[in-house]
Scaffold this active site. Structure first.
Site, short mmCIF file in Angstrom:
data_model
loop_
_atom_site.label_atom_id
_atom_site.label_comp_id
_atom_site.label_asym_id
_atom_site.label_seq_id
_atom_site.Cartn_x
_atom_site.Cartn_y
_atom_site.Cartn_z
N LYS A 1 1.29 -1.24 0.29
CA LYS A 1 0.26 0.09 0.04
C LYS A 1 1.13 1.46 -0.11
O LYS A 1 1.40 1.64 0.91
CB LYS A 1 -1.37 0.06 0.96
N GLU B 1 8.91 1.54 11.35
CA GLU B 1 9.22 2.03 11.68
C GLU B 1 8.99 3.69 11.67
O GLU B 1 7.83 4.17 10.71
CB GLU B 1 10.19 1.97 9.66
N CYS C 1 12.34 10.86 8.76
CA CYS C 1 12.11 10.67 10.38
C CYS C 1 13.85 10.88 10.58
O CYS C 1 13.28 10.16 12.37
CB CYS C 1 11.70 9.58 10.21
N GLU D 1 8.71 15.87 16.31
CA GLU D 1 9.15 15.66 15.62
C GLU D 1 7.91 16.30 14.39
O GLU D 1 7.13 16.61 14.59
CB GLU D 1 8.75 13.81 14.41
P1 NAD Z 1 1.07 8.34 7.93
O1 NAD Z 1 1.47 7.40 9.17
O2 NAD Z 1 0.79 9.11 7.93
O3 NAD Z 1 0.79 7.43 7.07
C1 NAD Z 1 1.87 6.33 6.19
C2 NAD Z 1 1.41 5.23 5.85
O4 NAD Z 1 0.05 4.57 6.37
C3 NAD Z 1 0.08 5.44 4.76
O5 NAD Z 1 0.76 5.24 3.03
C4 NAD Z 1 -0.80 6.11 5.08
O6 NAD Z 1 -1.72 5.74 4.37
C5 NAD Z 1 -0.76 4.84 5.64
N1 NAD Z 1 -2.21 4.71 7.44
C6 NAD Z 1 -2.81 5.98 7.39
N2 NAD Z 1 -3.31 6.02 8.94
C7 NAD Z 1 -3.63 4.84 9.16
C8 NAD Z 1 -4.21 3.36 10.18
N3 NAD Z 1 -4.36 3.90 10.38
N4 NAD Z 1 -4.41 1.91 9.89
C9 NAD Z 1 -3.22 1.58 8.27
N5 NAD Z 1 -2.39 2.61 7.18
C10 NAD Z 1 -2.25 4.12 7.96
O7 NAD Z 1 2.71 8.68 7.90
P2 NAD Z 1 3.33 9.77 6.68
O8 NAD Z 1 2.88 11.70 6.97
O9 NAD Z 1 3.08 9.26 5.66
O10 NAD Z 1 4.65 9.82 6.68
C11 NAD Z 1 5.08 10.41 8.32
C12 NAD Z 1 6.18 10.27 8.49
O11 NAD Z 1 6.73 8.84 8.56
C13 NAD Z 1 7.05 10.75 9.84
O12 NAD Z 1 6.29 10.14 11.51
C14 NAD Z 1 8.66 9.58 10.21
O13 NAD Z 1 9.50 9.85 10.75
C15 NAD Z 1 7.74 8.84 9.43
N6 NAD Z 1 8.96 7.63 9.23
C16 NAD Z 1 9.37 6.90 9.28
C17 NAD Z 1 10.61 5.62 8.69
C18 NAD Z 1 12.11 4.90 9.43
O14 NAD Z 1 12.18 4.47 8.72
N7 NAD Z 1 11.00 5.19 11.19
C19 NAD Z 1 10.66 6.46 7.62
C20 NAD Z 1 9.79 7.22 6.44
C21 NAD Z 1 9.25 8.44 7.72
#
Ligand code: NAD
Length: 486
Positions: free
Chosen positions: A182, A257, A291, A390
């Protein structure tokens, strides 16, 4: 010609059982540099998730029995397919994510390296199956097998869409798992192009499936689906917790992650120019949407004044603009929601007494696009959101320290523990500090280089499990011991 006319305005967002098609949920995809619509992706819902999981389940028996060498061939095919489409994938990353060319190139090259690395591991795994385990008894023998854990769900964010996908997909396929991917609803364009390359790589029908859609429409039913053995999720802590809760109902494996609030420590014997370069890269690369952003910069008191002077000059010198414009070093934030979130944090930071030394506003002459000048804050209260949460934008906070112990304590005082950087002219000091930090990755006098051979993931609330390296592949395998009476 504008981007909107170059791209097909309606793209199929589902790849299920070897067939591309549209779904019931249209997703509008925009260009963050000009706020124009790039495409509509026809995404899916719980029904599409169900179909994709069933297709993957049907393909699992045969795929999980293939040799590592056979899987390696397909992974290498994907890597060379990505290399052949390098320019196109870079362009899509730039238009949909706002990444300048040099950043988009790093992403594509990382994807190629990751698929090639897991091709090697898949191939090597053939010789490692059925390893004999020494037992303290002559009456029994034991052998160890690592077997694919089943159908897995891969849920990825928007900040490094293709990279986060490759870090999950390559080891999952190498391990012999079937996959439902996804992509983020914000940045599906390069992901769909990557999916086309994978579909053309010879991967058998049903092994690799894609369901574009929102977190609620697709991510939630995927996390709960009883046919999914494991969810590998990268994204925010709030969504990660929900994934874990939904997965708990059927006791699925979960890898997470999540967020970070990492530190860069400038020790008293640091090379100041290097420290400024690394601090700038650690906070402003990808417009700070990392991140691993080292947005807390801790500086030895005796270097604080010259460091502040140089980091402000550096931040002011960064050319902000559209990724395809000449000489641009930092692109826009990804969308309006992110822009509002970051500017809200900046305003709240000013209101709580932190001192904004530069940036934090829209560059002049940029009425459209989610552009923000890189910001430097000093005197940030330790209990403020600016210091603890963050921000996920180009915002760097500087603070002085008077001893090594204080620097380590300040860095470790966080709910997160993803990464850290240390700048020091003394190898022993740097190693001692690196060993004391609660973080899954520490760089010493180095930019944020990531190799597929080293692990990715952090302490505390940043992660559950590790990606990359052999650990990334083991995350998609079950362990089986076969014990036999002699
Ligand atoms: P997000 O949590 O909004 O979305 C991430 C993914 O999860 C998307 O595909 C989204 O559609 C899906 N999603 C959202 N709510 C969900 C739910 N309730 N159930 C299942 N799936 C769901 O995050 P974002 O805004 O896309 O990305 C930013 C975040 O990602 C930041 O917090 C960043 O730190 C983190 N991040 C972490 C790493 C790492 O390696 N630790 C790497 C990249 C990004």
């Amino acid at each position: 010609m504008s981007e909107a006319t170059v791209l097909n305005p309606v793209l199929a967002g589902l790849y299920i059982d070897g067939t591309w098609r549209g779904g019931n949920e249209p997703l509008t995809v925009i260009n963050p540099s000009n706020e124009e619509r790039l495409a509509i992706v026809s995404g899916g819902d719980a029904e599409a998730v169900n179909e994709a999981v069933h297709a993957a389940q049907a393909a699992f028996e045969a795929w999980s029995k293939t040799t590592g060498a056979a899987r390696a061939m397909i992974l290498r095919q994907i890597a060379s397919g990505v290399a052949a489409q390098r320019e196109r994938l870079m362009h899509l990353q730039s238009s949909n994510n706002g990444k300048p060319g040099f950043e988009a190139a790093i992403d594509v090259d990382d994807v190629i390296a990751t698929f090639n690395y897991y091709a090697d591991l898949a191939e090597a795994s053939d010789g490692q199956q059925n390893r004999v385990i020494e037992l303290p008894s002559e009456d029994f023998t034991a052998r160890l097998r690592r077997e694919a854990c089943g159908v897995v769900a891969l849920i990825v964010p928007w900040n490094f869409p293709m990279v986060t996908t490759a870090w999950k997909l390559a080891p999952a396929l190498a391990a012999g798992c079937c996959v439902v991917l996804k992509p983020s609803e914000v940045t599906p364009l390069a992901e769909l192009e990557l999916a086309q390359i994978i579909a053309a790589s010879g991967v058998p029908t049903g092994v690799f499936n894609v369901v574009c859609g929102t977190g609620l429409a697709v991510g939630a039913p995927l996390s709960a689906h009883p046919g999914i053995a494991k969810v590998s999720f990268t994204g925010s802590n709030a969504a990660g917790v929900q994934v874990m809760q939904r997965a708990a109902e059927t006791v699925k494996g979960v890898s997470l992650e999540l967020g970070g609030k990492s530190s860069l420590l400038v020790m008293a014997d640091a090379d100041l120019d290097l420290a400024v370069e690394l601090a700038s890269g650690g906070s402003y690369f990808n417009a700070g949407q990392m991140c691993s952003a080292t947005s807390r910069v801790l500086v030895a008191q005796e270097l604080l004044a010259p460091f502040l002077e140089r980091i402000v000059a550096k931040a002011r010198s960064i050319k902000v603009g559209g990724p395809l414009e000449e000489g641009v070093e930092m692109g826009p934030l990804v969308n309006q929601a992110q822009y509002q979130r970051v500017t809200h944090h900046i305003e709240a930071g000013k209101a709580c007494g932190a001192r904004l030394l530069c940036g934090g506003q829209r560059p002049t002459g940029r009425a459209r696009g989610y552009f923000l000048e890189p910001a430097v804050f000093a005197d940030v209260p330790l209990d403020s959101a600016l210091w603890r949460e963050e921000i996920f934008g180009p915002v760097l906070c500087v603070r002085g320290f008077s001893s090594e112990a204080e620097a380590v304590a300040l860095a470790n005082d966080s709910q997160f523990g993803l990464v850290a950087s240390v700048v020091s002219g003394n190898g022993e000091t740097a190693d001692r500090v690196a060993n004391a930090l609660h973080a899954g990755m520490v760089w010493i006098n180095a930019p944020q280089v990531i190799f597929p051979q080293t692990s990715w993931g952090g302490y505390k609330q940043s992660s559950l499990g590790r990606e990359l390296g052999p650990w990334g592949m083991q995350a998609f395998q079950e362990i089986k011991h076969v014990v036999r009476a002699v």
